[in-house]
Enzyme design. Structure first.
Site, PDB file in Angstrom:
ATOM      1  N   ARG A   6       0.845  -1.198   0.000  1.00 17.38           N
ATOM      2  CA  ARG A   6       0.000   0.000   0.000  1.00 17.38           C
ATOM      3  C   ARG A   6       0.872   1.236   0.000  1.00 17.38           C
ATOM      4  NH1 ARG A   6       2.608   1.998   3.142  1.00 17.38           N
ATOM      5  NH2 ARG A   6       2.732   1.684   5.384  1.00 17.38           N
ATOM      6  N   GLU A  46       0.704   9.722   8.874  1.00 21.42           N
ATOM      7  CA  GLU A  46       1.833   8.837   9.178  1.00 21.42           C
ATOM      8  C   GLU A  46       2.063   8.703  10.674  1.00 21.42           C
ATOM      9  OE1 GLU A  46       2.674   6.446   7.118  1.00 21.42           O
ATOM     10  OE2 GLU A  46       3.040   8.010   5.647  1.00 21.42           O
ATOM     11  N   HIS A  47       2.277   7.479  11.100  1.00 21.81           N
ATOM     12  CA  HIS A  47       2.555   7.142  12.503  1.00 21.81           C
ATOM     13  C   HIS A  47       1.408   7.540  13.419  1.00 21.81           C
ATOM     14  CE1 HIS A  47       6.654   5.581  12.357  1.00 21.81           C
ATOM     15  NE2 HIS A  47       6.846   6.433  11.357  1.00 21.81           N
ATOM     16  N   ASP A  81      -1.651   5.648  13.221  1.00 21.91           N
ATOM     17  CA  ASP A  81      -2.584   4.515  13.368  1.00 21.91           C
ATOM     18  C   ASP A  81      -2.470   3.884  14.745  1.00 21.91           C
ATOM     19  OD1 ASP A  81      -0.054   3.493  12.688  1.00 21.91           O
ATOM     20  OD2 ASP A  81      -0.846   1.865  11.445  1.00 21.91           O
ATOM     21  N   GLY A 126       8.750   1.074   2.677  1.00 23.63           N
ATOM     22  CA  GLY A 126       7.609   1.858   3.170  1.00 23.63           C
ATOM     23  C   GLY A 126       6.338   1.581   2.388  1.00 23.63           C
ATOM     24  N   SER A 172       5.716  -4.119   2.474  1.00 24.78           N
ATOM     25  CA  SER A 172       5.963  -5.490   2.036  1.00 24.78           C
ATOM     26  C   SER A 172       5.723  -6.449   3.193  1.00 24.78           C
ATOM     27  CB  SER A 172       7.389  -5.636   1.517  1.00 24.78           C
ATOM     28  OG  SER A 172       8.293  -5.293   2.529  1.00 24.78           O
ATOM     29  N   ASP A 177      -1.590  -0.979   7.592  1.00 16.81           N
ATOM     30  CA  ASP A 177      -1.125  -1.707   6.409  1.00 16.81           C
ATOM     31  C   ASP A 177      -1.972  -2.937   6.147  1.00 16.81           C
ATOM     32  OD1 ASP A 177       0.740   0.166   6.701  1.00 16.81           O
ATOM     33  OD2 ASP A 177       2.366  -1.175   7.270  1.00 16.81           O
ATOM     34  N   SER A 189      14.884   0.667   4.796  1.00 18.51           N
ATOM     35  CA  SER A 189      14.480   0.934   6.168  1.00 18.51           C
ATOM     36  C   SER A 189      13.902  -0.351   6.732  1.00 18.51           C
ATOM     37  CB  SER A 189      13.426   2.036   6.131  1.00 18.51           C
ATOM     38  OG  SER A 189      12.565   1.937   7.208  1.00 18.51           O
ATOM     39  N   LYS A 243      12.266  -1.956   9.663  1.00 19.07           N
ATOM     40  CA  LYS A 243      11.619  -1.605  10.932  1.00 19.07           C
ATOM     41  C   LYS A 243      12.025  -2.518  12.078  1.00 19.07           C
ATOM     42  CE  LYS A 243       7.299  -1.797  10.156  1.00 19.07           C
ATOM     43  NZ  LYS A 243       7.207  -2.235   8.773  1.00 19.07           N
TER      44      LYS A 243
HETATM   45  P1  NG1 Z   1       5.522   0.419   6.969  1.00 16.98           P
HETATM   46  O1  NG1 Z   1       6.877   0.531   7.522  1.00 16.98           O
HETATM   47  O2  NG1 Z   1       5.350   1.187   5.753  1.00 16.98           O
HETATM   48  O3  NG1 Z   1       5.082  -0.992   6.795  1.00 16.98           O
HETATM   49  C1  NG1 Z   1       4.620   1.129   9.434  1.00 16.98           C
HETATM   50  C2  NG1 Z   1       3.502   0.414  10.179  1.00 16.98           C
HETATM   51  C3  NG1 Z   1       2.145   1.128   9.994  1.00 16.98           C
HETATM   52  C4  NG1 Z   1       2.263   2.600  10.313  1.00 16.98           C
HETATM   53  C5  NG1 Z   1       3.446   3.190   9.515  1.00 16.98           C
HETATM   54  C6  NG1 Z   1       3.686   4.640   9.824  1.00 16.98           C
HETATM   55  C7  NG1 Z   1       3.810  -1.998  10.274  1.00 16.98           C
HETATM   56  C8  NG1 Z   1       3.451  -3.292   9.664  1.00 16.98           C
HETATM   57  N1  NG1 Z   1       3.335  -0.920   9.678  1.00 16.98           N
HETATM   58  O4  NG1 Z   1       4.456   1.047   8.036  1.00 16.98           O
HETATM   59  O5  NG1 Z   1       1.167   0.508  10.806  1.00 16.98           O
HETATM   60  O6  NG1 Z   1       2.395   2.823  11.686  1.00 16.98           O
HETATM   61  O7  NG1 Z   1       4.651   2.495   9.785  1.00 16.98           O
HETATM   62  O8  NG1 Z   1       2.589   5.386   9.493  1.00 16.98           O
HETATM   63  O9  NG1 Z   1       4.487  -1.938  11.268  1.00 16.98           O
END
Ligand code: NG1
Length: 557
Positions: A54, A60-61, A63, A188, A191, A240, A289, A291
């Protein structure tokens, strides 16, 4: 509403992709994957589970603080072909990946006993604890392994549908799977959620949980996928997974999480003249990036900072918060709810008004105020130490650790409560404004506002969101700042990082007639695109339209 619909199972791809070109393109991918599966395992697959990545347009950040977000599914996805495997070992998995970098893996779930407090009086009289059995798969959240995402999806299916205490005779089917993906990892574009959703779907399908009475609804799948992804070590919100599961073509999704999950399809503004609308362009900064690896100083730290900020803000403003469900610490959205003081869900106007008023009160989170210094500094807020934060909360150190730190690994010398809160509340306001602009432009009485004015206003909100992510939430990086700036100078109405940040992609709102020119300009100016051409460049920067959400394809003879 979308969350109430059952997870779709198709037997013809033309039911999914009415556009013939797209149907043919996807059909070729599905056929190739089925052929590769047969070559690897000697039988045809029974199902192909598919979940898209998506792009988050704005929000952003926020949810995980339970504020609404605005993503859309993209065409790029994860496909998992699966079929039953001949094995005596219940639930055994032979997992292959079409990408040679990801080596084949073989694993089986184990039933392990854990002591749990006695739940009935009778138990208590006999014994202080009882043994509870649950399924386990070995996932090390500190290590980045591709199959961890497969296992994460499997976990929820095992523990929801093969609970040994209620269903001792049910055994998961041994399975072969072949994974293939086009969502770039660490970009981002989600995936990880696409992997977990698609894995959850594959294990549901192969264990016959998508048909008949047990047919599960999309909302339930979102919940399972969110829980499943936590097993990989990230305390993510639900954006996501909800986007990957609930999105439909040509619409973005306004997803809210409070008081419960709800999703509204919202069309992006368009014009009646072809070529004069807007298109979303994703550009990968090519800074990976991850996470999970940086979670303790980045993503998970932000989750903790916002939760502690919520508690202290409520305390400073003397707000009484209702007990959170399942004893979870209150979020900044729940603080807003208490501040507004009306039964939820409240109307959007009430929410906006509440946000605007509450933003005037968050100075009580400034480090100087929390340290008890006379005057709040207007300038840079350097944050507070752990000891200062605990003192400001009024909780004992023990209680504070239990609520905010016992379940997560974070590391910081200073915790930023003011800056993070300011980002969350201003970003939430921007999401509401963005949604309103989209809704207004699709209603007939909006003819008075020119589409270009609407596009500019949407772009401005996106760019402000980026500035806030960069300066207040500190989740950008020099490359993302550079790429968004180049996008603006190359003709975008607005540009921002999308997803968690610290690398990964940007999303830009670009005039439809100028997309090729825009892509050419950005490709020529962004340093890391130097030397890229053909497919590699096409994967690094591409236009996208909101696409279809997750589904399962059943192969018939
Ligand atoms: P990404 O890193 O794009 O998958 C993560 C979180 C989201 C949201 C965004 C920031 C996961 C699976 N996804 O997204 O829920 O918090 O960061 O808006 O951790």
């Amino acid at each position: 509403m979308a969350a109430e619909l059952p997870v779709p199972v198709y037997t013809s791809l033309s039911d999914v992709y009415p556009d013939l070109v797209l149907a043919a393109k996807q059909g070729a991918r599905f056929n190739d994957l089925a052929a590769e599966y047969e070559a690897a395992f000697g039988t045809k697959p029974k199902y192909i589970a598919r979940a898209p990545g998506r792009v988050n347009l704005i929000g952003e950040h926020i949810d995980y603080t339970l504020f609404g977000v605005f993503p859309a599914a993209i065409e790029q996805d994860i496909l998992i072909a699966c079929g039953p495997r001949a094995s005596q070992d219940p639930g055994h998995v032979e997992a292959h990946n079409t990408h040679p970098k990801y080596t084949p893996q073989s694993f089986a779930p184990m039933l392990l006993s854990t002591a749990s407090d006695a739940s009935t009086k009778q138990d208590q009289e006999v014994n202080a604890s009882v043994d509870v059995q649950s399924w386990h798969l070995d996932i090390n959240p500190k290590e980045l392994r591709w199959e961890s995402y497969v296992k994460a999806g499997y976990y929820g299916v095992l523990n929801h549908f093969f609970d040994p205490s209620t269903n001792p005779s049910a055994h998961p089917v041994p399975v072969n799977i072949l994974v293939s993906g086009t969502v770039p990892a660490g970009s981002g574009l989600s995936s990880s959620a696409a992997m977990v959703v698609s894995s959850t779907l594959a294990f549901l399908a192969i264990n016959n949980k998508l048909q008949g009475e047990e047919k599960i609804k999309k909302g339930k799948l979102v919940q399972m996928a969110v829980e499943n992804e936590k097993r990989v070590g990230v305390n993510s919100g639900g954006m996501d997974q909800a986007a990957s599961i609930l999105c439909t073509p040509n619409s973005a999704l306004y997803i809210t999480f409070f008081p419960s999950l709800s999703a509204e399809l919202v069309s992006l503004p368009h014009t009646s003249t072809p070529g004069e609308g807007v298109v979303l362009v994703c550009a990968n900064s090519l800074v990976v990036s991850d996470k999970a690896v940086g979670a303790k100083t980045r993503y998970n730290l932000r989750v903790v900072e916002t939760l502690v900020a919520a508690y202290i803000l409520a305390k400073e403003l003397k707000l009484t918060l209702p007990p959170s469900p399942q004893g979870k610490p209150p979020t900044l959205r729940e603080v807003l709810s208490a501040y507004i003081g009306k039964p939820e869900p409240v109307e959007t106007d009430v929410l906006k008004d509440g946000l605007e008023r509450l933003l005037n009160e968050i100075d009580v989170l400034r480090a100087s105020h929390l340290r008890g210094e006379e005057k709040s500094t207007e300038g840079e807020d350097g944050g507070v130490t752990l000891e200062e934060m605990i003192k400001a909360s009024g909780l004992s150190s023990e209680k504070f650790h239990e609520i905010y730190l016992s379940w997560v690994d974070v590391e910081a010398t200073h915790f930023q409560l003011y800056k993070r809160t300011k980002h969350i509340y201003t970003e939430s306001l921007r999401v509401l404004q963005f949604r309103e602009l989209c809704l207004a432009s699709s209603s007939p009485i909006s003819a008075s506002t020119s589409p270009t004015e609407t596009f500019k206003a949407l772009g401005t909100l996106m760019s402000s969101s980026h500035t806030s992510c960069s300066q207040l939430y500190e989740c950008s990086c020099p490359e993302l700042d550079d790429l968004t700036q180049i996008a603006l100078e190359s003709g975008a109405y607005g540009s921002r990082l999308t997803g968690a940040g610290w690398g990964g992609c940007t999303v830009s709102l670009v005039p439809e007639g100028k997309v090729d020119e825009f892509i050419g300009k950005v490709a020529g100016r962004y340093g890391k695109f130097g030397g890229l051409g053909g497919d590699a460049l096409g994967e690094a920067i591409f236009a996208t339209r909101p696409g279809v959400g997750a589904f399962v394809f059943e192969l018939t003879d």
